[in-house]
Design an enzyme around this catalytic site. Structure first.
Site, PDB file in Angstrom:
ATOM      1  NE  ARG A  34      11.443  -0.416  -0.611  1.00 40.11           N
ATOM      2  CZ  ARG A  34      10.162  -0.635  -0.350  1.00 40.11           C
ATOM      3  NH1 ARG A  34       9.706  -1.878  -0.297  1.00 40.11           N
ATOM      4  NH2 ARG A  34       9.345   0.367  -0.136  1.00 40.11           N
ATOM      5  CE  LYS A 199       0.621  -0.623  -0.798  1.00 49.89           C
ATOM      6  NZ  LYS A 199       1.969  -0.304  -0.325  1.00 49.89           N
ATOM      7  N   GLY A 358       7.435   2.142  -3.425  1.00 43.51           N
ATOM      8  CA  GLY A 358       8.139   0.988  -3.986  1.00 43.51           C
ATOM      9  C   GLY A 358       7.783   0.755  -5.443  1.00 43.51           C
ATOM     10  N   GLY A 382       4.937   4.496   1.874  1.00 43.82           N
ATOM     11  CA  GLY A 382       4.102   4.721   3.049  1.00 43.82           C
ATOM     12  C   GLY A 382       4.797   5.634   4.049  1.00 43.82           C
TER      13      GLY A 382
HETATM   14  P1  ADP Z   1       3.614   2.664  -4.459  1.00 43.27           P
HETATM   15  O1  ADP Z   1       4.229   1.318  -4.125  1.00 43.27           O
HETATM   16  O2  ADP Z   1       4.415   3.421  -5.457  1.00 43.27           O
HETATM   17  O3  ADP Z   1       3.283   3.446  -3.241  1.00 43.27           O
HETATM   18  P2  ADP Z   1       1.004   1.450  -4.688  1.00 43.27           P
HETATM   19  O4  ADP Z   1       1.527   0.252  -4.004  1.00 43.27           O
HETATM   20  O5  ADP Z   1      -0.018   2.263  -4.016  1.00 43.27           O
HETATM   21  O6  ADP Z   1       2.225   2.381  -5.180  1.00 43.27           O
HETATM   22  O7  ADP Z   1       0.335   1.053  -6.061  1.00 43.27           O
HETATM   23  C1  ADP Z   1       1.029   0.407  -7.087  1.00 43.27           C
HETATM   24  C2  ADP Z   1       0.092  -0.447  -7.881  1.00 43.27           C
HETATM   25  O8  ADP Z   1      -1.027   0.300  -8.288  1.00 43.27           O
HETATM   26  C3  ADP Z   1       0.714  -0.991  -9.146  1.00 43.27           C
HETATM   27  O9  ADP Z   1       0.922  -2.366  -8.963  1.00 43.27           O
HETATM   28  C4  ADP Z   1      -0.340  -0.701 -10.222  1.00 43.27           C
HETATM   29  O10 ADP Z   1      -0.600  -1.822 -11.034  1.00 43.27           O
HETATM   30  C5  ADP Z   1      -1.565  -0.355  -9.391  1.00 43.27           C
HETATM   31  N1  ADP Z   1      -2.525   0.521 -10.076  1.00 43.27           N
HETATM   32  C6  ADP Z   1      -2.299   1.717 -10.627  1.00 43.27           C
HETATM   33  N2  ADP Z   1      -3.420   2.209 -11.194  1.00 43.27           N
HETATM   34  C7  ADP Z   1      -4.385   1.297 -10.982  1.00 43.27           C
HETATM   35  C8  ADP Z   1      -5.764   1.204 -11.347  1.00 43.27           C
HETATM   36  N3  ADP Z   1      -6.362   2.167 -12.030  1.00 43.27           N
HETATM   37  N4  ADP Z   1      -6.431   0.101 -10.969  1.00 43.27           N
HETATM   38  C9  ADP Z   1      -5.820  -0.887 -10.278  1.00 43.27           C
HETATM   39  N5  ADP Z   1      -4.535  -0.860  -9.909  1.00 43.27           N
HETATM   40  C10 ADP Z   1      -3.820   0.216 -10.255  1.00 43.27           C
HETATM   41 MG    MG Z   2       3.392  -0.523  -3.506  1.00 42.64          MG
END
Ligand code: ADP
Ligand code: MG
Length: 401
Positions: A34, A199, A358, A382
């Protein structure tokens, strides 16, 4: 929208709202994507003789100073990337900020401390936010919005401040919005969307809008378990949002009616406990089980190898791909294979591939993939999702006109 080329910046104080919300581990930046993404905008302003005041949030402090969320390490890294010193103000609108900004010469850069150390930044109260925006406005003559990862937030520095200063859109936001247009207007097909991450409730909403656009929706990560549960399977102690089950059932039904194929994991990597991502200690009870055989008391932490292969197959002929959310807890090597399989499938695809989020973007880099092999790696998860949901983003609306 005006661009920075439309602003006369020489000798003026230019407030750049960036998104420098990078992952930190014990004060060390683990992924600086970023910072690198907004650096060209800052460099351009510097070259044109602006006095650049950069500001961002980091993490979720509670409206007051909290050292673990200090932007100080980011100031140092930004300085390295720009190849010039970045003066760091230890507050946002206080004595330090005022003095640091006043001391700027043309072509110099300062970074303010975390905007969320001030309760006005995220306040739901228009007057409280407005009062903070007034104070921020006192530090600058012009405003450049370039914090793409925060444009979906109605926050003082994102929404209220641009109304108080002549403003323009930065190069990063301009690029990001251009990419999102390609994902919403005249999309090349097949259009495959991959969703994962943790999330769940934030992400389920986007499916509504995608049901009219995507050809296939692949579900991994934490949200897969709400889908599996909706199909009637037990999911042990995995992430689950019971209250979303009716919504998910409705999506599955509408998918069938609209010819949108949902692809769920057919196997899952599980463990009895969440892995220690800091020590990376080996997972003693790692197991791969079928989607309908998750043992009670275990957590699904990644899609399994058969699912990885299935997802890759569903991505092979894609002409457009949007991926948001890791397939598993990729921060631990035992649960990174699903994310690796999807990343590789995007690289192998000859379509236009977009990674949003992220953690998803960080995963691509941390797992050692070449960023240039993707169509675009977005700095905002988001924000991208809300754009794809068809929502009006406050930080973009504020830059219009
Ligand atoms: P992004 O930042 O790409 O939008 P999120 O913040 O929603 O993604 O999610 C990222 C997190 O999701 C990572 O830290 C990962 O460890 C977690 N994650 C992925 N699969 C699972 C799961 N099955 N159970 C718990 N956490 C998970
Ligand atoms: Mg995230």
């Amino acid at each position: 929208m005006k661009t920075i080329e439309d602003l006369d910046v020489a000798g003026r104080r230019v407030f750049v709202r960036a998104d420098l919300n990078v992952p930190l581990s014990d004060g060390t930046i683990t992924d600086d994507g970023r910072i690198r993404a907004v650096a060209p905008t800052i460099a351009k302003l510097v070259e044109r003789g602006a006095r650049v005041v950069v500001a961002s949030h980091l993490g979720r402090p509670k409206g007051e100073p909290d050292p673990q969320f200090s932007l100080a390490p980011v100031a140092a890294r930004l300085g390295e990337i720009l190849g010039r010193p970045v003066a760091f103000a230890t507050d946002t609108v206080g004595e330090s900020a005022k003095a640091t900004v006043a001391a700027l010469a043309d072509g110099e850069v300062t970074l303010l401390e975390n905007l969320r150390f001030n309760a006005g930044e995220t306040s739901k109260d228009d007057a409280e936010r407005g009062a903070f925006a007034d104070e921020l406005a006192g530090l600058a003559d012009l405003y450049v919005g370039d914090g793409f990862g925060a444009v979906h937030r109605k926050h003082a520095s994102v929404f209220d401040l641009p109304a108080r200063l002549p403003h323009a859109v930065g190069d990063l936001i301009a690029t990001e919005v251009g990419v999102l247009k390609r994902l919403t207007e005249e999309v090349e097909r097949p259009y495959v969307v991959v969703l994962g991450g943790s999330k769940v409730s934030d992400k389920v909403g986007v499916i509504d809008n995608l049901l009219g656009k995507a050809d296939r929706i692949l579900i991994g990560g934490g949200m897969a378990f709400t889908f599996l549960k909706a199909k009637g399977y037990e999911v042990g102690s995995s992430l689950l949002q019971e209250d979303q089950i009716p919504t998910v059932l409705d999506y599955l039904k509408r998918g069938e009616e609209n010819g949108v194929e949902f692809v769920l994991p057919v196997d899952v990597a599980v463990s009895g406990s969440f892995p220690d991502v800091r020590t990376q200690a080996p997972v003693e009870d790692f197991a791969v089980v079928a989607d309908d055989a998750i043992p009670a008391g275990t957590l699904g932490l990644d899609i399994g190898p058969r699912s990885g292969a299935l997802f890759a197959e569903k991505l092979a002929d894609a002409k457009t791909v949007f991926w948001n959310g890791p397939m598993g807890v990729f921060e631990h090597p035992a649960f990174a294979d699903g994310t690796r399989a999807v990343t590789q499938a995007l690289i192998d695809s000859d379509g236009f591939t977009v990674v949003g989020g992220g953690d998803s973007a960080a995963a691509v880099r941390i797992l050692g993939f070449d960023e240039t092999k993707f169509g675009h790696i977005s700095t905002g998860g988001g924000a991208s999702l809300e754009y794809l949901e068809g929502k009006t983003l406050p930080g973009l609306a504020a830059l219009e006109g």
